[in-house]
Design an enzyme around this catalytic site. Structure first.
Site, PDB file in Angstrom:
ATOM      1  N   GLY A  46       0.766  -1.239   0.000  1.00 21.88           N
ATOM      2  CA  GLY A  46       0.000   0.000   0.000  1.00 21.88           C
ATOM      3  C   GLY A  46       0.797   1.289   0.000  1.00 21.88           C
ATOM      4  CG  ASP A 102      -1.643   1.566   2.888  1.00 25.52           C
ATOM      5  OD1 ASP A 102      -1.437   1.252   4.078  1.00 25.52           O
ATOM      6  OD2 ASP A 102      -2.239   0.815   2.088  1.00 25.52           O
ATOM      7  CG  ASP A 105      -9.378   0.468   9.318  1.00 32.06           C
ATOM      8  OD1 ASP A 105     -10.072   1.188  10.040  1.00 32.06           O
ATOM      9  OD2 ASP A 105      -9.870  -0.456   8.635  1.00 32.06           O
ATOM     10  N   GLY A 107      -5.284  -0.258  13.407  1.00 33.69           N
ATOM     11  CA  GLY A 107      -3.982  -0.039  14.043  1.00 33.69           C
ATOM     12  C   GLY A 107      -3.174  -1.319  14.191  1.00 33.69           C
ATOM     13  CB  THR A 109      -1.181  -3.277   9.640  1.00 33.29           C
ATOM     14  OG1 THR A 109      -2.309  -4.051   9.256  1.00 33.29           O
ATOM     15  CG2 THR A 109      -0.037  -3.508   8.669  1.00 33.29           C
ATOM     16  CG  LEU A 110       1.994   1.771  12.230  1.00 32.33           C
ATOM     17  CD1 LEU A 110       2.991   1.577  11.090  1.00 32.33           C
ATOM     18  CD2 LEU A 110       1.465   3.195  12.190  1.00 32.33           C
ATOM     19  CE  LYS A 133     -10.659   2.916   7.024  1.00 30.42           C
ATOM     20  NZ  LYS A 133     -10.986   2.230   5.766  1.00 30.42           N
ATOM     21  CG  ASP A 162      -5.269  -3.522  -2.434  1.00 28.94           C
ATOM     22  OD1 ASP A 162      -4.962  -3.067  -1.311  1.00 28.94           O
ATOM     23  OD2 ASP A 162      -5.545  -4.712  -2.632  1.00 28.94           O
TER      24      ASP A 162
HETATM   25  P1  IMP Z   1      -5.240  -1.933  10.090  1.00 32.07           P
HETATM   26  O1  IMP Z   1      -4.351  -3.089  10.450  1.00 32.07           O
HETATM   27  O2  IMP Z   1      -6.685  -2.232  10.351  1.00 32.07           O
HETATM   28  O3  IMP Z   1      -4.822  -0.628  10.670  1.00 32.07           O
HETATM   29  O4  IMP Z   1      -5.187  -1.790   8.547  1.00 32.07           O
HETATM   30  C1  IMP Z   1      -4.087  -1.362   7.932  1.00 32.07           C
HETATM   31  C2  IMP Z   1      -3.931  -1.935   6.551  1.00 32.07           C
HETATM   32  O5  IMP Z   1      -5.184  -2.352   5.979  1.00 32.07           O
HETATM   33  C3  IMP Z   1      -3.412  -0.858   5.687  1.00 32.07           C
HETATM   34  O6  IMP Z   1      -2.018  -0.913   5.641  1.00 32.07           O
HETATM   35  C4  IMP Z   1      -4.055  -1.158   4.356  1.00 32.07           C
HETATM   36  O7  IMP Z   1      -3.244  -2.021   3.603  1.00 32.07           O
HETATM   37  C5  IMP Z   1      -5.344  -1.838   4.690  1.00 32.07           C
HETATM   38  N1  IMP Z   1      -6.490  -0.896   4.684  1.00 32.07           N
HETATM   39  C6  IMP Z   1      -7.167  -0.393   5.741  1.00 32.07           C
HETATM   40  N2  IMP Z   1      -8.159   0.419   5.361  1.00 32.07           N
HETATM   41  C7  IMP Z   1      -8.112   0.439   4.014  1.00 32.07           C
HETATM   42  C8  IMP Z   1      -8.885   1.139   3.011  1.00 32.07           C
HETATM   43  O8  IMP Z   1      -9.828   1.913   3.271  1.00 32.07           O
HETATM   44  N3  IMP Z   1      -8.516   0.910   1.721  1.00 32.07           N
HETATM   45  C9  IMP Z   1      -7.489   0.080   1.365  1.00 32.07           C
HETATM   46  N4  IMP Z   1      -6.739  -0.569   2.272  1.00 32.07           N
HETATM   47  C10 IMP Z   1      -7.057  -0.396   3.569  1.00 32.07           C
HETATM   48 MG    MG Z   2      -1.026  -1.811   4.060  1.00 30.48          MG
END
Ligand code: IMP
Ligand code: MG
Length: 232
Positions: A46, A102, A105, A107, A109-110, A133, A162
């Site tokens: 991303g 990227d 959301d 949190g 992943t980070l 987000k 994506d």
């Molecule tokens: P998290 O682990 O929920 O914070 O999500 C993080 C990862 O999910 C990001 O690095 C993106 O690759 C993917 N992601 C989260 N929200 C979106 C979105 O609205 N569009 C596309 N990818 C997303």
């Molecule tokens: Mg990502």
């Protein structure tokens, strides 16, 4: 291969708006690190475009590493815990490290990426994300540099982001009209069309039956009154 039934909706940030914000963001990062050496770790896939555009705005000695995490599996919500699928990290130990992603959301992943990199013993560890987000946040993560805040939980695509590996190459960021909504809209459109056809048919039926009735009445009126009189 079947195409996912989705549509790109409203544009949230145009190419120009992204460019302008990236200039500002690069200035903030530049100011923070002054002339120090920096290792940028891009979280793929991303952050590929965001990272490429941002590092070219930085006048700093930069090393680059990459890793890949995924948790979405062609969905619009995370499916399980994020998985590390590739790890090409060499220049983190005792270095100033800036992780680029990227979007944050939930949190998860980070937070996972930071946990992995902390084990490498960096001198400092900071984060830079294109989008923050906030509505679905579950894990608290520190965001040092942020492109844009998103107060919506809508799924967004473009500028590296994506849906089912598509739309990364859009030069702008847009909302995704999700499959269920596209299907609902299509059904709504179909039923509106159906209703219109049915209404047209029933109007025609009514018109023809009233014509028949009128012509029938005329026939009765046409009967010579004399005959009726004669019968009486
Ligand atoms: P998290 O682990 O929920 O914070 O999500 C993080 C990862 O999910 C990001 O690095 C993106 O690759 C993917 N992601 C989260 N929200 C979106 C979105 O609205 N569009 C596309 N990818 C997303
Ligand atoms: Mg990502």
């Amino acid at each position: 291969m079947g195409k996912p039934r989705v549509k790109v909706g409203k544009i949230l940030f145009t190419r120009q708006e992204i460019d302008t914000r990236l200039d500002e963001l690069a200035a903030e990062i530049q100011q923070h690190y002054r002339r120090g050496e920096l290792t940028v770790v891009a979280v793929l896939k991303g952050s590929l475009i965001f990272t490429a555009d941002l590092v070219r705005r930085l006048d700093l000695p930069i090393r680059m590493d990459i890793l890949e995490m995924s948790s979405y599996h062609d969905d619009t919500s995370p499916v399980g815990e994020p998985e590390l699928s590739s790890y090409v990290v060499r220049d983190v130990h005792s270095r100033h490290v800036l992780v680029m992603d990227d979007i944050v959301d939930t949190g998860a992943t980070l937070a996972g990426v930071l946990e992995i990199l902390r084990r490498e013993g960096p001198r400092s560890l900071a984060t830079c994300v294109f989008l923050n987000k906030t509505p679905r946040r579950k894990k608290k993560v520190n965001i040092d540099f942020c492109g844009f805040e998103l107060n919506t939980s809508k799924f967004v695509v473009g500028y590296g982001l994506d849906y089912a590996q598509r739309y990364r190459n859009l030069p702008y960021l847009a909302e995704l009209v999700e499959p269920r909504k596209v299907a609902k809209k299509a059904t709504r459109r179909r039923s509106t069309k159906k209703r219109a056809v049915t209404q047209k048919r029933s109007r025609r039926k009514k018109a023809s039956s009233s014509k028949k009735r009128t012509s029938g009445r005329r026939k009765t009126r046409k009967k010579p009154p004399s005959s009726r009189r004669g019968k009486a």
